[in-house]
Design an enzyme around this catalytic site. Sequence first.
Site, PDB file in Angstrom:
ATOM      1  N   LYS A 159      60.812  40.168  16.392  1.00  0.00           N
ATOM      2  CA  LYS A 159      61.094  40.536  15.005  1.00  0.00           C
ATOM      3  C   LYS A 159      61.885  39.442  14.302  1.00  0.00           C
ATOM      4  O   LYS A 159      61.525  38.984  13.216  1.00  0.00           O
ATOM      5  CB  LYS A 159      61.886  41.850  14.998  1.00  0.00           C
ATOM      6  CG  LYS A 159      61.777  42.649  13.755  1.00  0.00           C
ATOM      7  CD  LYS A 159      62.486  43.997  13.924  1.00  0.00           C
ATOM      8  CE  LYS A 159      61.657  44.975  14.738  1.00  0.00           C
ATOM      9  NZ  LYS A 159      62.417  46.185  15.117  1.00  0.00           N
ATOM     10  N   ARG A 173      68.589  46.345  13.415  1.00  0.00           N
ATOM     11  CA  ARG A 173      67.265  46.509  14.037  1.00  0.00           C
ATOM     12  C   ARG A 173      67.218  45.882  15.417  1.00  0.00           C
ATOM     13  O   ARG A 173      67.759  44.805  15.635  1.00  0.00           O
ATOM     14  CB  ARG A 173      66.196  45.850  13.152  1.00  0.00           C
ATOM     15  CG  ARG A 173      66.315  46.177  11.690  1.00  0.00           C
ATOM     16  CD  ARG A 173      65.328  45.397  10.832  1.00  0.00           C
ATOM     17  NE  ARG A 173      63.945  45.775  11.090  1.00  0.00           N
ATOM     18  CZ  ARG A 173      62.904  45.170  10.541  1.00  0.00           C
ATOM     19  NH1 ARG A 173      63.096  44.125   9.724  1.00  0.00           N
ATOM     20  NH2 ARG A 173      61.686  45.553  10.825  1.00  0.00           N
ATOM     21  N   GLY A 206      58.783  51.001  18.989  1.00  0.00           N
ATOM     22  CA  GLY A 206      59.402  52.322  18.950  1.00  0.00           C
ATOM     23  C   GLY A 206      60.247  52.665  20.163  1.00  0.00           C
ATOM     24  O   GLY A 206      60.767  53.763  20.263  1.00  0.00           O
ATOM     25  N   MET A 245      63.035  51.077  21.299  1.00  0.00           N
ATOM     26  CA  MET A 245      64.481  50.948  21.101  1.00  0.00           C
ATOM     27  C   MET A 245      64.818  51.464  19.698  1.00  0.00           C
ATOM     28  O   MET A 245      63.973  52.009  19.024  1.00  0.00           O
ATOM     29  CB  MET A 245      64.906  49.507  21.296  1.00  0.00           C
ATOM     30  CG  MET A 245      64.726  49.072  22.738  1.00  0.00           C
ATOM     31  SD  MET A 245      65.245  47.394  23.005  1.00  0.00           S
ATOM     32  CE  MET A 245      64.105  46.504  21.974  1.00  0.00           C
ATOM     33  N   ARG A 288      53.958  40.795  13.423  1.00  0.00           N
ATOM     34  CA  ARG A 288      53.818  40.481  14.845  1.00  0.00           C
ATOM     35  C   ARG A 288      52.342  40.575  15.210  1.00  0.00           C
ATOM     36  O   ARG A 288      51.553  41.187  14.490  1.00  0.00           O
ATOM     37  CB  ARG A 288      54.616  41.466  15.700  1.00  0.00           C
ATOM     38  CG  ARG A 288      54.089  42.875  15.588  1.00  0.00           C
ATOM     39  CD  ARG A 288      54.865  43.873  16.442  1.00  0.00           C
ATOM     40  NE  ARG A 288      54.650  45.215  15.926  1.00  0.00           N
ATOM     41  CZ  ARG A 288      55.488  46.219  16.090  1.00  0.00           C
ATOM     42  NH1 ARG A 288      56.618  46.048  16.733  1.00  0.00           N
ATOM     43  NH2 ARG A 288      55.210  47.405  15.598  1.00  0.00           N
ATOM     44  N   HIS A 332      54.067  54.564  15.755  1.00  0.00           N
ATOM     45  CA  HIS A 332      54.312  53.877  17.022  1.00  0.00           C
ATOM     46  C   HIS A 332      53.512  54.477  18.172  1.00  0.00           C
ATOM     47  O   HIS A 332      53.000  53.770  19.020  1.00  0.00           O
ATOM     48  CB  HIS A 332      55.803  53.925  17.367  1.00  0.00           C
ATOM     49  CG  HIS A 332      56.596  52.928  16.589  1.00  0.00           C
ATOM     50  ND1 HIS A 332      56.117  51.667  16.338  1.00  0.00           N
ATOM     51  CD2 HIS A 332      57.821  52.987  16.026  1.00  0.00           C
ATOM     52  CE1 HIS A 332      57.024  51.002  15.642  1.00  0.00           C
ATOM     53  NE2 HIS A 332      58.070  51.782  15.431  1.00  0.00           N
ATOM     54  N   ARG A 376      26.556  44.761  53.337  1.00  0.00           N
ATOM     55  CA  ARG A 376      26.874  45.576  54.509  1.00  0.00           C
ATOM     56  C   ARG A 376      25.572  46.143  55.045  1.00  0.00           C
ATOM     57  O   ARG A 376      25.017  47.066  54.459  1.00  0.00           O
ATOM     58  CB  ARG A 376      27.802  46.723  54.120  1.00  0.00           C
ATOM     59  CG  ARG A 376      29.087  46.300  53.446  1.00  0.00           C
ATOM     60  CD  ARG A 376      29.839  47.577  53.061  1.00  0.00           C
ATOM     61  NE  ARG A 376      30.941  47.319  52.163  1.00  0.00           N
ATOM     62  CZ  ARG A 376      30.816  47.173  50.845  1.00  0.00           C
ATOM     63  NH1 ARG A 376      29.618  47.235  50.275  1.00  0.00           N
ATOM     64  NH2 ARG A 376      31.879  46.965  50.096  1.00  0.00           N
ATOM     65  N   ARG A 403      26.512  40.598  56.540  1.00  0.00           N
ATOM     66  CA  ARG A 403      27.406  40.925  57.642  1.00  0.00           C
ATOM     67  C   ARG A 403      26.649  41.689  58.715  1.00  0.00           C
ATOM     68  O   ARG A 403      25.921  42.647  58.395  1.00  0.00           O
ATOM     69  CB  ARG A 403      28.559  41.781  57.123  1.00  0.00           C
ATOM     70  CG  ARG A 403      29.552  42.145  58.215  1.00  0.00           C
ATOM     71  CD  ARG A 403      30.728  42.897  57.660  1.00  0.00           C
ATOM     72  NE  ARG A 403      30.356  44.265  57.259  1.00  0.00           N
ATOM     73  CZ  ARG A 403      31.211  45.113  56.712  1.00  0.00           C
ATOM     74  NH1 ARG A 403      32.459  44.748  56.469  1.00  0.00           N
ATOM     75  NH2 ARG A 403      30.821  46.324  56.366  1.00  0.00           N
ATOM     76  N   SER A 411      35.425  34.799  55.457  1.00  0.00           N
ATOM     77  CA  SER A 411      35.703  35.658  54.317  1.00  0.00           C
ATOM     78  C   SER A 411      36.785  36.644  54.747  1.00  0.00           C
ATOM     79  O   SER A 411      36.659  37.294  55.784  1.00  0.00           O
ATOM     80  CB  SER A 411      34.422  36.385  53.905  1.00  0.00           C
ATOM     81  OG  SER A 411      34.691  37.210  52.806  1.00  0.00           O
ATOM     82  N   GLY A 413      38.448  39.912  54.925  1.00  0.00           N
ATOM     83  CA  GLY A 413      38.178  41.325  54.678  1.00  0.00           C
ATOM     84  C   GLY A 413      39.527  41.975  54.415  1.00  0.00           C
ATOM     85  O   GLY A 413      40.204  42.445  55.321  1.00  0.00           O
ATOM     86  N   THR A 414      39.914  41.969  53.141  1.00  0.00           N
ATOM     87  CA  THR A 414      41.305  42.341  52.842  1.00  0.00           C
ATOM     88  C   THR A 414      41.584  43.833  53.020  1.00  0.00           C
ATOM     89  O   THR A 414      42.729  44.226  53.172  1.00  0.00           O
ATOM     90  CB  THR A 414      41.696  41.891  51.424  1.00  0.00           C
ATOM     91  OG1 THR A 414      40.688  42.341  50.528  1.00  0.00           O
ATOM     92  CG2 THR A 414      41.819  40.385  51.349  1.00  0.00           C
ATOM     93  N   ASN A 415      40.533  44.669  52.990  1.00  0.00           N
ATOM     94  CA  ASN A 415      40.791  46.096  53.206  1.00  0.00           C
ATOM     95  C   ASN A 415      41.284  46.327  54.633  1.00  0.00           C
ATOM     96  O   ASN A 415      42.333  46.926  54.859  1.00  0.00           O
ATOM     97  CB  ASN A 415      39.526  46.933  53.004  1.00  0.00           C
ATOM     98  CG  ASN A 415      38.991  46.831  51.604  1.00  0.00           C
ATOM     99  OD1 ASN A 415      39.714  46.424  50.693  1.00  0.00           O
ATOM    100  ND2 ASN A 415      37.737  47.178  51.421  1.00  0.00           N
ATOM    101  N   CYS A 421      36.321  39.148  50.448  1.00  0.00           N
ATOM    102  CA  CYS A 421      35.552  40.314  50.044  1.00  0.00           C
ATOM    103  C   CYS A 421      36.482  41.507  50.230  1.00  0.00           C
ATOM    104  O   CYS A 421      37.549  41.383  50.781  1.00  0.00           O
ATOM    105  CB  CYS A 421      34.267  40.446  50.852  1.00  0.00           C
ATOM    106  SG  CYS A 421      34.499  40.450  52.628  1.00  0.00           S
ATOM    107  N   TYR A 465      36.127  31.381  46.687  1.00  0.00           N
ATOM    108  CA  TYR A 465      35.436  32.379  45.870  1.00  0.00           C
ATOM    109  C   TYR A 465      35.972  33.761  46.206  1.00  0.00           C
ATOM    110  O   TYR A 465      36.615  33.950  47.250  1.00  0.00           O
ATOM    111  CB  TYR A 465      33.914  32.329  46.085  1.00  0.00           C
ATOM    112  CG  TYR A 465      33.465  32.735  47.468  1.00  0.00           C
ATOM    113  CD1 TYR A 465      33.341  31.800  48.484  1.00  0.00           C
ATOM    114  CD2 TYR A 465      33.174  34.074  47.765  1.00  0.00           C
ATOM    115  CE1 TYR A 465      32.942  32.168  49.767  1.00  0.00           C
ATOM    116  CE2 TYR A 465      32.770  34.454  49.039  1.00  0.00           C
ATOM    117  CZ  TYR A 465      32.663  33.497  50.044  1.00  0.00           C
ATOM    118  OH  TYR A 465      32.276  33.873  51.304  1.00  0.00           O
TER     119      TYR A 465
END
Length: 896
Positions: free
Chosen positions: A29, A98, A107, A109, A342, A458, A565, A621, A774, A776-778, A841, A861
């Site tokens: 502001k 203000r 809105g 604060m 803004r 707001h 898969r 896979r 690759s 396999g993050t799960n 993946c 990737y």
Amino acid sequence: MAGERKYIYRFGNHALDGDASMSAELGGKGAGLAEMTLLGIPVPPGITISTGVCRFYLEHGAFPTDFEEELGASLAWLEDSVGRKFGDPRNPLLASVRSGAAISMPGMMDTILNVGLTRESIHGLAAQSGSLRFALDSYRRLLQMFGAVVLEVPKKEFDNVLETIRADEAALRDSELSEAGLQSVIEGFHQAIERCAQTSFPQTAVQQLSMAVHAVFKSWRNERAQYYRRLNGIPDDLGTAVTVQAMVFGNVDQRSGTGVGFTRNPSTGENSILGEYLANAQGEDIVAGTRTPMPISELAESMPEIYEELFAITGTLERHFRDVQDFEFTVEKGKLFLLQTRAAKRSALAAVRIAVEMVETGLISSSEAVARISPATINEILAPQLDFSQGVPEVLARGLPASPGAAVGRIALTAVAAAGALHGDPVILVSQETTADDIHGIVAAAGLLTACGGVTSHAAVVARGMGKCCITAAKDIFVDSDIGVLRIGEAVFHEGDWLSLDASSGRIFAGKVPLRAADGENAGLRSILRWAIDQSPLAVRANADTPEDASAARARDARGIGLCRTEHMFFALERLPHVRAMILARNTPERKRSLNELLPMQQQDFEGLFREMSSLPVTIRLLDPPLHEFLPPRKDVDAELLLARSENDAGAIQRAELFLERMQALSETNPMMGHRGCRLSITYPEILEMQVRAILQAALKVAAEGFVPLPEIMVPFVASAEEMQCLRRLIDEAANEVFANHGESIDYSIGTMIELPRAAVCAGAIVEHVSFVSFGTNDLTQMTFGFSRDDAGKYIDAYLNQGILKSDPFATIDRGGVGGLMELAIRQMRARKPEIKIGVCGEHGGDPASIEFFVSIGVDYVSCSPARLPVAQLAMAQTQPLRRIAVPGQEHVSQC
Ligand code: ADP
Ligand code: MG
Ligand code: MG
């Protein structure tokens, strides 16, 4: 200026003390007001106390030593600029106090208007303006705002007084109260303050100012502001600036008023001003959502010159800031002042349209356009709509379309009720006013419906920012939250009843209107994604199991398949009997026979994939899940056996008994860590051989048709280099056999998944046997935390609520732990084999925060489900170009 540091910045009245780049110190502001001063736009003069002072104040509970002196000098400048003095009973200077943070929190604060007015100076103000009514109205507003914010008197106390006196005078609005009525309101307010705050309202301007400044600083820590920051990832230690600004009055007469607007429609993105205006009112009346304002076109009729001037100024602002502006203004006796500007918060739909149109007109570049679209929001654009294919139901009521989309949910009449329903059916928060106090409820609700307020309130702004559909100013609805009833015309609804909102048109329907997927694609979004892909540092591939998935992925510009898969192909109905026969086989020849039945079907699938993805890599896979997943539920087999026995069918009895026996043999206590992944290939190499044959025969076949297949064979669930070494040999042998049979060969590559902590730690040794990996993050997340993904839901919420986990590690990668293992693995692999291709993946491949991390640790990737491609492509374009972390030869490689 006292001391070395500058605490306070001036704006308006030709002060050249700051600019738009200083929002960290001045808040958005203050910086906007400074920049408008530089542009020669009329703003009432004022001073901005920097966020640094707030940080100091919050830490020490007091101001820096030399601050008061600087404040005194700055206020004196302000008095000179306006030609009035604080506390002067005959000609008082009034100011607004203000809040304004570096990152806008609409809105959340507090702001207090008319500070400096006392019982004594009411008459000075009346004389100055020629209106006693106006002076009384200003004083009652001060009591109300100051009382609520500084003295923490419940708002309801003031509302009660106002309601009583409005009823006495039969006045519909506050603006219709008589002078005598206002006098009574003022007395009532004084009493409420004395009763609730145990103190009387301060009667000197200096005391009011000082208390107001303290309170605004403190409002940084109020509950809704904290909550909003957590929601939006805004750091807690930035602090707010405080702007003390000379008041201009929109409530003097009918040639005065106040308004709020957007240079373009923040809901649809349409390139025309959208604004609201209230004659004879102060700004709070609009943004607080307690009154429903008029469209700004009203101003164009009542004061065309002012409208023209405003139109010109806001056009300048948009071109200058090169973005849509959200502006606040006040007209005092026919003179226009800007009070705020803004970058506007906007719906995802609007964000895309605006960015694309600004590129088309040359205002911004395509890379800026890409940077402006938040990946997390774009799914809203394709969010479901109400389905009117069976006809449009009766419209119960209408309101203003404040934020696009549709919502079908159960009615909640309070924020608490909405928030309480967090885990059940979707809810629609219905309330009388559109107030930002309801932030908890807004978060929990699928949609918002309010009786008062406008599109610039707001709460509407916040809803748009969060992608919630929202209808405001539905004047035919009435909420009585005390008795838990919503009236819409004649109809009466209770909490828990169903309601449907079509927020794109502002229509409200009773009951559950069905939802349907949005039509096709959005042309603007397509442009954004095309630009995003062109400027992306790395590729985004898709996870696709079938030719249909692959075709959807290609249509969305996937740069290949990162994970196919193969087991999903095994579940097809006509194949399951062969899969089961393969599993039930008592010996290798029997098993090979069933596998031979499956081979042509698998091959066909792969042919389809390779055709769809010609010239792009396709990672396939090998079979991963435990075999018993392909068997029917135990109770079905039991029932079959029972039936066979009752019919005395010897053959059927034998089959069922054999089935049960094999099921028992295969059943595992903990299949997630069981006989799965590469372990299947070690124990039943003929499965691997069949799959490799199917892959390479398919590749040869489509290559002969003129396509360019790029097969990548991926081994799941590897823990050790020795496993990989063994399986690599098997794959190569199977491949050579295929090539020998066909008399021709084709390129293929072999890789592995890294999804076990041991594989990450031993990646330097494993990498010797592969040309790609690759993550396999799960599984890697499951195994690293020891959280089973299927069960973690039971306790993860508690972890999140208690702040033990910052985010769900199955949704956003855990950088420290799982990410740490990934970094370790990547370092080792790049040290041993710099050209190794590294992908990700798993669900994290479609999560923006995770993608940013993956790029930073040097993956090549990511791959995600086709539905998440747009989000991932956009997130990828917004990451910083890759920084390679490994310096070959300098890394420790574990002794695996
Ligand atoms: P918020 O951050 O909640 O929007 P603001 O500080 O912008 O709070 O103030 C709310 C409203 O009060 C503004 O919309 C504006 O119309 C009005 N207002 C603030 N300062 C002044 C002023 N100096 N003169 C007249 N109106 C003001
Ligand atoms: Mg404002
Ligand atoms: Mg896995």
